[in-house]
Design a protein around this motif. Structure first.
Motif, PDB file in Angstrom:
ATOM      1  N   GLY A 109       0.846  -1.186   0.000  1.00 51.28           N
ATOM      2  CA  GLY A 109       0.000   0.000   0.000  1.00 51.28           C
ATOM      3  C   GLY A 109       0.881   1.235   0.000  1.00 51.28           C
ATOM      4  O   GLY A 109       2.055   1.183   0.388  1.00 51.28           O
ATOM      5  N   VAL A 110       0.322   2.341  -0.475  1.00 52.07           N
ATOM      6  CA  VAL A 110       1.049   3.610  -0.467  1.00 52.07           C
ATOM      7  C   VAL A 110       0.124   4.739  -0.031  1.00 52.07           C
ATOM      8  O   VAL A 110      -1.091   4.700  -0.246  1.00 52.07           O
ATOM      9  N   ASN A 111       0.730   5.714   0.584  1.00 53.33           N
ATOM     10  CA  ASN A 111       0.081   6.971   0.936  1.00 53.33           C
ATOM     11  C   ASN A 111       0.730   8.027   0.039  1.00 53.33           C
ATOM     12  O   ASN A 111       1.945   8.215   0.088  1.00 53.33           O
ATOM     13  N   LEU A 112      -0.053   8.681  -0.817  1.00 58.56           N
ATOM     14  CA  LEU A 112       0.487   9.666  -1.752  1.00 58.56           C
ATOM     15  C   LEU A 112      -0.265  10.981  -1.592  1.00 58.56           C
ATOM     16  O   LEU A 112      -1.482  11.021  -1.718  1.00 58.56           O
ATOM     17  N   GLU A 113       0.464  12.041  -1.312  1.00 57.66           N
ATOM     18  CA  GLU A 113      -0.161  13.329  -0.998  1.00 57.66           C
ATOM     19  C   GLU A 113      -0.248  14.226  -2.219  1.00 57.66           C
ATOM     20  O   GLU A 113       0.490  14.044  -3.202  1.00 57.66           O
ATOM     21  N   ASP A 114      -1.130  15.210  -2.144  1.00 63.68           N
ATOM     22  CA  ASP A 114      -1.278  16.142  -3.257  1.00 63.68           C
ATOM     23  C   ASP A 114      -0.615  17.491  -2.987  1.00 63.68           C
ATOM     24  O   ASP A 114      -1.001  18.507  -3.560  1.00 63.68           O
ATOM     25  N   THR A 115       0.388  17.490  -2.130  1.00 60.65           N
ATOM     26  CA  THR A 115       1.270  18.645  -1.968  1.00 60.65           C
ATOM     27  C   THR A 115       2.499  18.435  -2.831  1.00 60.65           C
ATOM     28  O   THR A 115       3.077  17.340  -2.842  1.00 60.65           O
ATOM     29  N   GLY A 116       2.897  19.465  -3.556  1.00 60.35           N
ATOM     30  CA  GLY A 116       4.047  19.354  -4.438  1.00 60.35           C
ATOM     31  C   GLY A 116       5.355  19.677  -3.738  1.00 60.35           C
ATOM     32  O   GLY A 116       5.380  20.048  -2.558  1.00 60.35           O
ATOM     33  N   PRO A 117       6.485  19.573  -4.454  1.00 61.28           N
ATOM     34  CA  PRO A 117       7.797  19.864  -3.870  1.00 61.28           C
ATOM     35  C   PRO A 117       7.924  21.283  -3.341  1.00 61.28           C
ATOM     36  O   PRO A 117       8.734  21.547  -2.451  1.00 61.28           O
ATOM     37  N   ASP A 118       7.127  22.200  -3.882  1.00 58.77           N
ATOM     38  CA  ASP A 118       7.162  23.589  -3.422  1.00 58.77           C
ATOM     39  C   ASP A 118       6.282  23.818  -2.197  1.00 58.77           C
ATOM     40  O   ASP A 118       6.100  24.938  -1.758  1.00 58.77           O
ATOM     41  N   ARG A 119       5.718  22.715  -1.641  1.00 59.79           N
ATOM     42  CA  ARG A 119       4.850  22.735  -0.461  1.00 59.79           C
ATOM     43  C   ARG A 119       3.513  23.411  -0.742  1.00 59.79           C
ATOM     44  O   ARG A 119       2.797  23.805   0.183  1.00 59.79           O
ATOM     45  N   ALA A 120       3.154  23.546  -1.999  1.00 62.94           N
ATOM     46  CA  ALA A 120       1.841  24.061  -2.386  1.00 62.94           C
ATOM     47  C   ALA A 120       1.015  22.908  -2.943  1.00 62.94           C
ATOM     48  O   ALA A 120       1.552  21.889  -3.397  1.00 62.94           O
ATOM     49  N   LEU A 121      -0.311  23.064  -2.903  1.00 60.64           N
ATOM     50  CA  LEU A 121      -1.181  22.033  -3.436  1.00 60.64           C
ATOM     51  C   LEU A 121      -0.980  21.867  -4.941  1.00 60.64           C
ATOM     52  O   LEU A 121      -0.866  22.857  -5.680  1.00 60.64           O
ATOM     53  N   ARG A 122      -0.969  20.631  -5.379  1.00 52.65           N
ATOM     54  CA  ARG A 122      -0.894  20.363  -6.801  1.00 52.65           C
ATOM     55  C   ARG A 122      -2.257  20.608  -7.445  1.00 52.65           C
ATOM     56  O   ARG A 122      -3.296  20.526  -6.792  1.00 52.65           O
ATOM     57  N   ASP A 123      -2.219  20.861  -8.740  1.00 47.75           N
ATOM     58  CA  ASP A 123      -3.462  20.959  -9.479  1.00 47.75           C
ATOM     59  C   ASP A 123      -4.192  19.625  -9.368  1.00 47.75           C
ATOM     60  O   ASP A 123      -3.599  18.563  -9.641  1.00 47.75           O
ATOM     61  N   PRO A 124      -5.450  19.622  -8.951  1.00 49.94           N
ATOM     62  CA  PRO A 124      -6.126  18.348  -8.694  1.00 49.94           C
ATOM     63  C   PRO A 124      -6.285  17.469  -9.921  1.00 49.94           C
ATOM     64  O   PRO A 124      -6.166  16.245  -9.841  1.00 49.94           O
ATOM     65  N   GLU A 125      -6.556  18.078 -11.076  1.00 48.19           N
ATOM     66  CA  GLU A 125      -6.701  17.268 -12.278  1.00 48.19           C
ATOM     67  C   GLU A 125      -5.379  16.614 -12.666  1.00 48.19           C
ATOM     68  O   GLU A 125      -5.342  15.429 -13.028  1.00 48.19           O
ATOM     69  N   ALA A 126      -4.296  17.373 -12.577  1.00 46.78           N
ATOM     70  CA  ALA A 126      -2.989  16.812 -12.911  1.00 46.78           C
ATOM     71  C   ALA A 126      -2.606  15.713 -11.926  1.00 46.78           C
ATOM     72  O   ALA A 126      -2.054  14.669 -12.307  1.00 46.78           O
ATOM     73  N   HIS A 127      -2.915  15.931 -10.653  1.00 45.97           N
ATOM     74  CA  HIS A 127      -2.595  14.915  -9.655  1.00 45.97           C
ATOM     75  C   HIS A 127      -3.434  13.657  -9.891  1.00 45.97           C
ATOM     76  O   HIS A 127      -2.922  12.531  -9.756  1.00 45.97           O
ATOM     77  N   ALA A 128      -4.687  13.836 -10.246  1.00 45.54           N
ATOM     78  CA  ALA A 128      -5.542  12.686 -10.541  1.00 45.54           C
ATOM     79  C   ALA A 128      -5.002  11.900 -11.732  1.00 45.54           C
ATOM     80  O   ALA A 128      -5.032  10.657 -11.735  1.00 45.54           O
ATOM     81  N   GLU A 129      -4.491  12.594 -12.739  1.00 43.68           N
ATOM     82  CA  GLU A 129      -3.920  11.893 -13.896  1.00 43.68           C
ATOM     83  C   GLU A 129      -2.725  11.049 -13.470  1.00 43.68           C
ATOM     84  O   GLU A 129      -2.553   9.914 -13.932  1.00 43.68           O
ATOM     85  N   TRP A 130      -1.903  11.596 -12.577  1.00 35.54           N
ATOM     86  CA  TRP A 130      -0.741  10.837 -12.097  1.00 35.54           C
ATOM     87  C   TRP A 130      -1.188   9.638 -11.266  1.00 35.54           C
ATOM     88  O   TRP A 130      -0.638   8.541 -11.401  1.00 35.54           O
ATOM     89  N   LEU A 131      -2.197   9.818 -10.418  1.00 33.70           N
ATOM     90  CA  LEU A 131      -2.727   8.694  -9.652  1.00 33.70           C
ATOM     91  C   LEU A 131      -3.273   7.611 -10.578  1.00 33.70           C
ATOM     92  O   LEU A 131      -3.114   6.411 -10.300  1.00 33.70           O
ATOM     93  N   ALA A 132      -3.905   8.016 -11.661  1.00 37.53           N
ATOM     94  CA  ALA A 132      -4.410   7.034 -12.626  1.00 37.53           C
ATOM     95  C   ALA A 132      -3.256   6.246 -13.246  1.00 37.53           C
ATOM     96  O   ALA A 132      -3.383   5.036 -13.502  1.00 37.53           O
ATOM     97  N   GLU A 133      -2.129   6.908 -13.474  1.00 39.97           N
ATOM     98  CA  GLU A 133      -0.960   6.212 -13.999  1.00 39.97           C
ATOM     99  C   GLU A 133      -0.410   5.222 -12.969  1.00 39.97           C
ATOM    100  O   GLU A 133       0.013   4.110 -13.329  1.00 39.97           O
ATOM    101  N   VAL A 134      -0.413   5.629 -11.695  1.00 36.25           N
ATOM    102  CA  VAL A 134       0.015   4.722 -10.627  1.00 36.25           C
ATOM    103  C   VAL A 134      -0.895   3.496 -10.590  1.00 36.25           C
ATOM    104  O   VAL A 134      -0.439   2.355 -10.521  1.00 36.25           O
ATOM    105  N   ARG A 135      -2.210   3.752 -10.673  1.00 37.19           N
ATOM    106  CA  ARG A 135      -3.167   2.640 -10.649  1.00 37.19           C
ATOM    107  C   ARG A 135      -2.947   1.695 -11.820  1.00 37.19           C
ATOM    108  O   ARG A 135      -2.956   0.473 -11.655  1.00 37.19           O
ATOM    109  N   ALA A 136      -2.732   2.253 -12.986  1.00 38.96           N
ATOM    110  CA  ALA A 136      -2.541   1.421 -14.173  1.00 38.96           C
ATOM    111  C   ALA A 136      -1.264   0.596 -14.070  1.00 38.96           C
ATOM    112  O   ALA A 136      -1.229  -0.570 -14.472  1.00 38.96           O
ATOM    113  N   ALA A 137      -0.215   1.196 -13.522  1.00 43.39           N
ATOM    114  CA  ALA A 137       1.054   0.475 -13.393  1.00 43.39           C
ATOM    115  C   ALA A 137       0.983  -0.602 -12.319  1.00 43.39           C
ATOM    116  O   ALA A 137       1.627  -1.643 -12.439  1.00 43.39           O
ATOM    117  N   ALA A 138       0.183  -0.357 -11.271  1.00 43.92           N
ATOM    118  CA  ALA A 138       0.153  -1.260 -10.121  1.00 43.92           C
ATOM    119  C   ALA A 138      -0.845  -2.388 -10.260  1.00 43.92           C
ATOM    120  O   ALA A 138      -0.640  -3.471  -9.696  1.00 43.92           O
TER     121      ALA A 138
END
Length: 250
Positions: A109-138
């Protein structure tokens, strides 16, 4: 269907729970603690990134990826129960590489946050796209807990923002959502909006009991670095007794 029995076990632990019986996942930061929690009967463990960072001498969010994965690997290899790992924002890794490194570490299992390296919130749509890539790979052999950071980033009307982001991340394949630091008063609102989607809640000292958090809407309870901080308080008390000439058992 999951082919990894530990992954299947972790997923099953989130399903069909009574309202007053949320899944409680203590957060070990090292092997010794992981073994203690396993021996106490907990069915799964959730490593906290802040706790691991402190144990390794780093500020929260500053642990190099290699050291975080090494710590998770040591813990996962030391216990027989499923381990889910807080991997912050994924360390900038492409989804497929992140998933492969999680597998190599032995976590399911993983815990993945939507705060970026700059400590600001990531764009939710872009973060969702990345999560979808994680799901597809896993595939199904990774339980994805999507942390939603609106409460700790000062977003106006955070409950509404938490629901919007949570549903977006769930649609992208997240198995559970974690609006960290959501106050107990907001949990019924979140639960009503999220339906059956598993909801991770942070337990804090002096807060409601686990059963009450469950009745308010929590499916799963974690602690961040809270257990480490409690342990350090106990250690400081022991150190003071030793300094003053007492014995460890005094």
């Amino acid at each position: 269907m999951s082919g990894d029995p530990k992954a299947a076990a972790l997923r099953a632990l989130h399903q069909g729970r009574a309202a007053d019986d949320p899944l409680v996942l203590p957060g070990p930061w090292d092997v010794a603690g992981a073994r203690v929690f396993e021996a106490a009967g907990f069915p799964a463990l959730a490593t906290p990134s802040a706790g691991v960072a402190a144990s390794l001498g780093y500020e929260d969010g500053a642990t190099p990826a290699a050291e975080m994965f090494a710590a998770v690997t040591r813990i996962a290899r030391a216990v027989s129960v499923p381990v889910t790992a807080d991997l912050e924002g994924g360390y900038g890794l492409p989804a497929a590489e992140l998933v492969e490194r999680v597998r190599e570490a032995g976590a399911v299992g993983v815990n993945l946050e939507d705060t970026g390296p700059d400590r600001a919130l990531r764009d939710p749509e872009a973060h969702a796209e990345w999560l979808a890539e994680v799901r597809a790979a896993a595939g199904p052999d990774l339980f994805v807990n999507a942390r939603v950071d609106v409460y700790i980033r000062g977003v106006p009307e955070p409950a509404e923002a938490a629901v919007t982001r949570s549903l977006l991340y769930a649609a992208a394949g997240a198995d559970c959502v974690y609006p960290i630091a959501a106050p107990p008063a907001d949990l019924p609102v979140l639960r009503a909006a999220l339906g059956d989607l598993p909801l991770n809640v942070l337990a804090v000292p002096g807060g409601p009991s686990f059963a009450e958090l469950g009745r308010l809407g929590a499916t799963r309870i974690t602690f961040g670095d809270g257990l480490l901080l409690r342990s350090l308080d106990d250690l400081a008390s022991l150190a003071a007794r030793l300094r003053d000439g007492g014995t460890p058992g005094a």
